[in-house]
Design a protein around this motif. Structure first.
Motif, PDB file in Angstrom:
ATOM      1  N   GLN A   1       0.833  -1.199   0.000  1.00  0.00           N
ATOM      2  CA  GLN A   1       0.000   0.000   0.000  1.00  0.00           C
ATOM      3  C   GLN A   1       0.870   1.253   0.000  1.00  0.00           C
ATOM      4  OE1 GLN A   1      -3.230   0.193  -0.260  1.00  0.00           O
ATOM      5  NE2 GLN A   1      -4.168  -1.663   0.570  1.00  0.00           N
ATOM      6  N   VAL A   2       0.482   2.225  -0.815  1.00  0.00           N
ATOM      7  CA  VAL A   2       1.137   3.534  -0.816  1.00  0.00           C
ATOM      8  C   VAL A   2       0.119   4.554  -0.313  1.00  0.00           C
ATOM      9  CG1 VAL A   2       2.244   5.317  -2.215  1.00  0.00           C
ATOM     10  CG2 VAL A   2       2.630   2.900  -2.741  1.00  0.00           C
ATOM     11  N   ALA A   3       0.470   5.283   0.740  1.00  0.00           N
ATOM     12  CA  ALA A   3      -0.450   6.245   1.357  1.00  0.00           C
ATOM     13  C   ALA A   3      -0.129   7.660   0.889  1.00  0.00           C
ATOM     14  CB  ALA A   3      -0.367   6.164   2.878  1.00  0.00           C
ATOM     15  N   LEU A   4      -1.173   8.402   0.485  1.00  0.00           N
ATOM     16  CA  LEU A   4      -1.048   9.789   0.051  1.00  0.00           C
ATOM     17  C   LEU A   4      -1.828  10.664   1.015  1.00  0.00           C
ATOM     18  CD1 LEU A   4      -0.254   8.148  -2.509  1.00  0.00           C
ATOM     19  CD2 LEU A   4      -1.360   9.913  -3.874  1.00  0.00           C
ATOM     20  N   PHE A   5      -1.143  11.627   1.644  1.00  0.00           N
ATOM     21  CA  PHE A   5      -1.753  12.521   2.625  1.00  0.00           C
ATOM     22  C   PHE A   5      -1.884  13.928   2.031  1.00  0.00           C
ATOM     23  CE2 PHE A   5       0.105   9.082   4.990  1.00  0.00           C
ATOM     24  CZ  PHE A   5      -0.768   8.855   6.034  1.00  0.00           C
ATOM     25  N   PHE A   6      -3.071  14.537   2.188  1.00  0.00           N
ATOM     26  CA  PHE A   6      -3.360  15.837   1.594  1.00  0.00           C
ATOM     27  C   PHE A   6      -3.677  16.878   2.674  1.00  0.00           C
ATOM     28  CE2 PHE A   6      -4.115  12.633  -1.592  1.00  0.00           C
ATOM     29  CZ  PHE A   6      -3.506  13.172  -2.722  1.00  0.00           C
ATOM     30  N   PRO A   7      -3.613  18.163   2.338  1.00  0.00           N
ATOM     31  CA  PRO A   7      -3.813  19.209   3.346  1.00  0.00           C
ATOM     32  C   PRO A   7      -5.249  19.352   3.840  1.00  0.00           C
ATOM     33  CG  PRO A   7      -3.530  20.178   1.169  1.00  0.00           C
ATOM     34  CD  PRO A   7      -3.206  18.718   1.032  1.00  0.00           C
ATOM     35  N   ALA A   8      -6.194  18.756   3.123  1.00  0.00           N
ATOM     36  CA  ALA A   8      -7.604  18.792   3.521  1.00  0.00           C
ATOM     37  C   ALA A   8      -8.231  17.453   3.157  1.00  0.00           C
ATOM     38  CB  ALA A   8      -8.349  19.941   2.825  1.00  0.00           C
ATOM     39  N   PRO A   9      -9.352  17.092   3.766  1.00  0.00           N
ATOM     40  CA  PRO A   9     -10.000  15.816   3.440  1.00  0.00           C
ATOM     41  C   PRO A   9     -10.276  15.687   1.942  1.00  0.00           C
ATOM     42  CG  PRO A   9     -10.971  16.736   5.409  1.00  0.00           C
ATOM     43  CD  PRO A   9     -10.047  17.792   4.873  1.00  0.00           C
ATOM     44  N   ILE A  10     -10.156  14.485   1.431  1.00  0.00           N
ATOM     45  CA  ILE A  10     -10.352  14.221   0.009  1.00  0.00           C
ATOM     46  C   ILE A  10     -11.840  14.274  -0.326  1.00  0.00           C
ATOM     47  CG2 ILE A  10     -10.061  12.531  -1.849  1.00  0.00           C
ATOM     48  CD1 ILE A  10      -7.674  11.438  -0.235  1.00  0.00           C
ATOM     49  N   ARG A  11     -12.200  15.062  -1.319  1.00  0.00           N
ATOM     50  CA  ARG A  11     -13.591  15.142  -1.756  1.00  0.00           C
ATOM     51  C   ARG A  11     -13.847  14.236  -2.957  1.00  0.00           C
ATOM     52  NH1 ARG A  11     -16.256  18.165  -5.429  1.00  0.00           N
ATOM     53  NH2 ARG A  11     -14.526  19.605  -5.774  1.00  0.00           N
ATOM     54  N   GLN A  12     -12.852  14.156  -3.842  1.00  0.00           N
ATOM     55  CA  GLN A  12     -13.036  13.367  -5.049  1.00  0.00           C
ATOM     56  C   GLN A  12     -11.680  12.953  -5.607  1.00  0.00           C
ATOM     57  OE1 GLN A  12     -15.255  15.416  -8.031  1.00  0.00           O
ATOM     58  NE2 GLN A  12     -14.890  13.886  -9.604  1.00  0.00           N
ATOM     59  N   ALA A  13     -11.617  11.748  -6.160  1.00  0.00           N
ATOM     60  CA  ALA A  13     -10.381  11.272  -6.779  1.00  0.00           C
ATOM     61  C   ALA A  13     -10.735  10.303  -7.897  1.00  0.00           C
ATOM     62  CB  ALA A  13      -9.487  10.595  -5.749  1.00  0.00           C
ATOM     63  N   VAL A  14      -9.939  10.317  -8.956  1.00  0.00           N
ATOM     64  CA  VAL A  14     -10.188   9.417 -10.084  1.00  0.00           C
ATOM     65  C   VAL A  14      -8.863   9.068 -10.740  1.00  0.00           C
ATOM     66  CG1 VAL A  14     -10.572  11.344 -11.686  1.00  0.00           C
ATOM     67  CG2 VAL A  14     -11.484   9.082 -12.228  1.00  0.00           C
ATOM     68  N   THR A  15      -8.715   7.783 -11.094  1.00  0.00           N
ATOM     69  CA  THR A  15      -7.539   7.336 -11.832  1.00  0.00           C
ATOM     70  C   THR A  15      -7.906   7.157 -13.299  1.00  0.00           C
ATOM     71  OG1 THR A  15      -8.044   5.019 -11.344  1.00  0.00           O
ATOM     72  CG2 THR A  15      -6.554   6.167  -9.825  1.00  0.00           C
ATOM     73  N   GLY A  16      -6.873   7.158 -14.144  1.00  0.00           N
ATOM     74  CA  GLY A  16      -7.116   7.083 -15.581  1.00  0.00           C
ATOM     75  C   GLY A  16      -7.275   5.686 -16.127  1.00  0.00           C
ATOM     76  N   ALA A  17      -6.987   4.655 -15.312  1.00  0.00           N
ATOM     77  CA  ALA A  17      -7.075   3.278 -15.800  1.00  0.00           C
ATOM     78  C   ALA A  17      -7.503   2.364 -14.653  1.00  0.00           C
ATOM     79  CB  ALA A  17      -5.728   2.829 -16.360  1.00  0.00           C
ATOM     80  N   PRO A  18      -8.243   1.291 -14.960  1.00  0.00           N
ATOM     81  CA  PRO A  18      -8.767   0.411 -13.908  1.00  0.00           C
ATOM     82  C   PRO A  18      -7.704  -0.385 -13.161  1.00  0.00           C
ATOM     83  CG  PRO A  18      -9.256  -0.479 -16.090  1.00  0.00           C
ATOM     84  CD  PRO A  18      -8.731   0.893 -16.299  1.00  0.00           C
ATOM     85  N   HIS A  19      -6.512  -0.556 -13.743  1.00  0.00           N
ATOM     86  CA  HIS A  19      -5.480  -1.319 -13.031  1.00  0.00           C
ATOM     87  C   HIS A  19      -4.745  -0.464 -12.002  1.00  0.00           C
ATOM     88  CE1 HIS A  19      -3.281   0.521 -16.414  1.00  0.00           C
ATOM     89  NE2 HIS A  19      -2.217   0.478 -15.627  1.00  0.00           N
ATOM     90  N   MET A  20      -5.091   0.835 -11.929  1.00  0.00           N
ATOM     91  CA  MET A  20      -4.591   1.723 -10.880  1.00  0.00           C
ATOM     92  C   MET A  20      -5.769   2.020  -9.962  1.00  0.00           C
ATOM     93  SD  MET A  20      -1.389   2.374 -11.699  1.00  0.00           S
ATOM     94  CE  MET A  20      -0.256   2.378 -13.098  1.00  0.00           C
ATOM     95  N   VAL A  21      -5.663   1.657  -8.688  1.00  0.00           N
ATOM     96  CA  VAL A  21      -6.786   1.796  -7.762  1.00  0.00           C
ATOM     97  C   VAL A  21      -6.399   2.712  -6.604  1.00  0.00           C
ATOM     98  CG1 VAL A  21      -8.389   0.598  -6.234  1.00  0.00           C
ATOM     99  CG2 VAL A  21      -7.612  -0.507  -8.349  1.00  0.00           C
ATOM    100  N   PHE A  22      -7.157   3.799  -6.444  1.00  0.00           N
ATOM    101  CA  PHE A  22      -6.957   4.731  -5.332  1.00  0.00           C
ATOM    102  C   PHE A  22      -8.217   4.713  -4.477  1.00  0.00           C
ATOM    103  CE2 PHE A  22      -7.039   9.013  -3.399  1.00  0.00           C
ATOM    104  CZ  PHE A  22      -5.812   8.977  -2.741  1.00  0.00           C
ATOM    105  N   THR A  23      -8.105   4.266  -3.248  1.00  0.00           N
ATOM    106  CA  THR A  23      -9.266   4.158  -2.366  1.00  0.00           C
ATOM    107  C   THR A  23      -9.198   5.228  -1.283  1.00  0.00           C
ATOM    108  OG1 THR A  23      -8.127   2.536  -0.972  1.00  0.00           O
ATOM    109  CG2 THR A  23      -9.491   1.688  -2.746  1.00  0.00           C
ATOM    110  N   TYR A  24     -10.357   5.818  -0.970  1.00  0.00           N
ATOM    111  CA  TYR A  24     -10.465   6.827   0.086  1.00  0.00           C
ATOM    112  C   TYR A  24     -11.875   6.769   0.659  1.00  0.00           C
ATOM    113  CZ  TYR A  24     -12.856   9.570  -3.536  1.00  0.00           C
ATOM    114  OH  TYR A  24     -13.721   9.993  -4.505  1.00  0.00           O
TER     115      TYR A  24
END
Length: 277
Positions: free
Chosen positions: A38-61
């Motif tokens: 797992q790779v964790a990405l931390f942002f300055p504010a809560p995540i409202r929306q995220a989308v990847t360009g391909a189905p083999h890349m999965v970003f969950t929040y």
């Protein structure tokens, strides 16, 4: 002489440390991921929306209770990308690549790492609208507030419900009669209220094009909604048109908290409001 040499050595070490620190904390253009870590990405504010360009890349929040981080995994495949929008409107963009051996397992980002903003941040929009108060808008708002019944739209977050009771178009302005119900055990303090015209969601992707709407006047906007109570208020917006592929996005932010609410209004909700009488 020794003192001067020691001083120069300390300065050299400090400069090297600053350079190393800056490089270590520079926002990467490319993030690597694989399917067994797992790779964790931390942002300055809560995540409202995220989308990847391909189905083999999965970003969950967490979509139900927005948090400051998301987790990335990837399977072997073509290079893709990731877009993230946080609740402050910051837009982040990254290239995603698969790699068996990962250079990093976590990344921390700040607002300076954003590639742009979804819309200009409107601080104290409600306070500014209050300053524009006029007896005319005040009387109309109070009238529409008293007569509002039913509910056109609602959204609930952690025991706090935001409702649109009625939408009235009168004399080139929209009067939105709104309600905040706090069924949680903690007081709710509204902080910032924003309205946008945005493109409706299409499939798994959503356009980031938005048009902010100015709040002309806010009537009885609460400073605090106590636990177990309900408050109504009116927001006045200028005249606008809403095509079928557009929607009104309403965002209410909590002061010193994360119980932020996003509510969508479609064309049928606007047309379903009352006539201004």
């Amino acid at each position: 002489m020794k003192t001067l040499v020691h001083l120069l050595l300390v300065i050299f070490i400090l400069l090297c440390s600053d350079s190393i620190y800056a490089q270590a904390h520079r926002a990467p253009d490319t993030i690597y991921a694989n399917d067994h870590q797992q790779v964790a990405l931390f942002f300055p504010a809560p995540i409202r929306q995220a989308v990847t360009g391909a189905p083999h890349m999965v970003f969950t929040y967490n979509k139900d209770r927005p948090q400051y981080f998301g987790l990335l995994q990837a399977k072997a495949g073509v290079v893709s990308n990731l877009f993230v929008i946080d609740q402050q409107g910051n837009i982040f963009s990254f290239v995603l690549k698969f790699r068996e051996e990962l250079p990093h397992f976590y990344y921390f980002f700040t607002g300076k790492d954003a590639v742009g903003r979804e819309a200009p941040l409107k601080k104290d929009a409600v306070a500014t609208a209050k300053a524009k108060s006029s007896p005319y808008l005040e009387r109309l708002s109070e009238h529409f507030l008293r007569r509002a019944k039913g509910s056109l739209r609602r959204q609930k977050t952690s025991g706090v419900v935001l409702r649109v009771k009625d939408i009235v178009f009168f004399n080139e302005n929209f009067f939105l009669v709104m309600e905040l119900e706090n069924s949680s055990g903690i007081s709710y303090e509204p902080d910032q209220l924003d309205f946008y015209i945005s493109t409706k969601k299409q499939g798994k992707r959503k356009s980031m094009q938005t048009l902010p709407l100015e709040i002309l006047y806010a009537h009885s906007f609460p400073e605090k909604v106590l636990a177990g109570t309900t408050d109504r208020f009116v927001v006045v917006l200028p005249k606008f048109t809403l095509p079928d592929n557009k929607e009104i996005t309403t965002r209410l932010f909590e002061k010193h908290g994360a119980r932020n609410i996003e509510l969508k209004l479609l064309k049928r909700h606007i047309n379903g409001g009352s006539a201004g009488k």
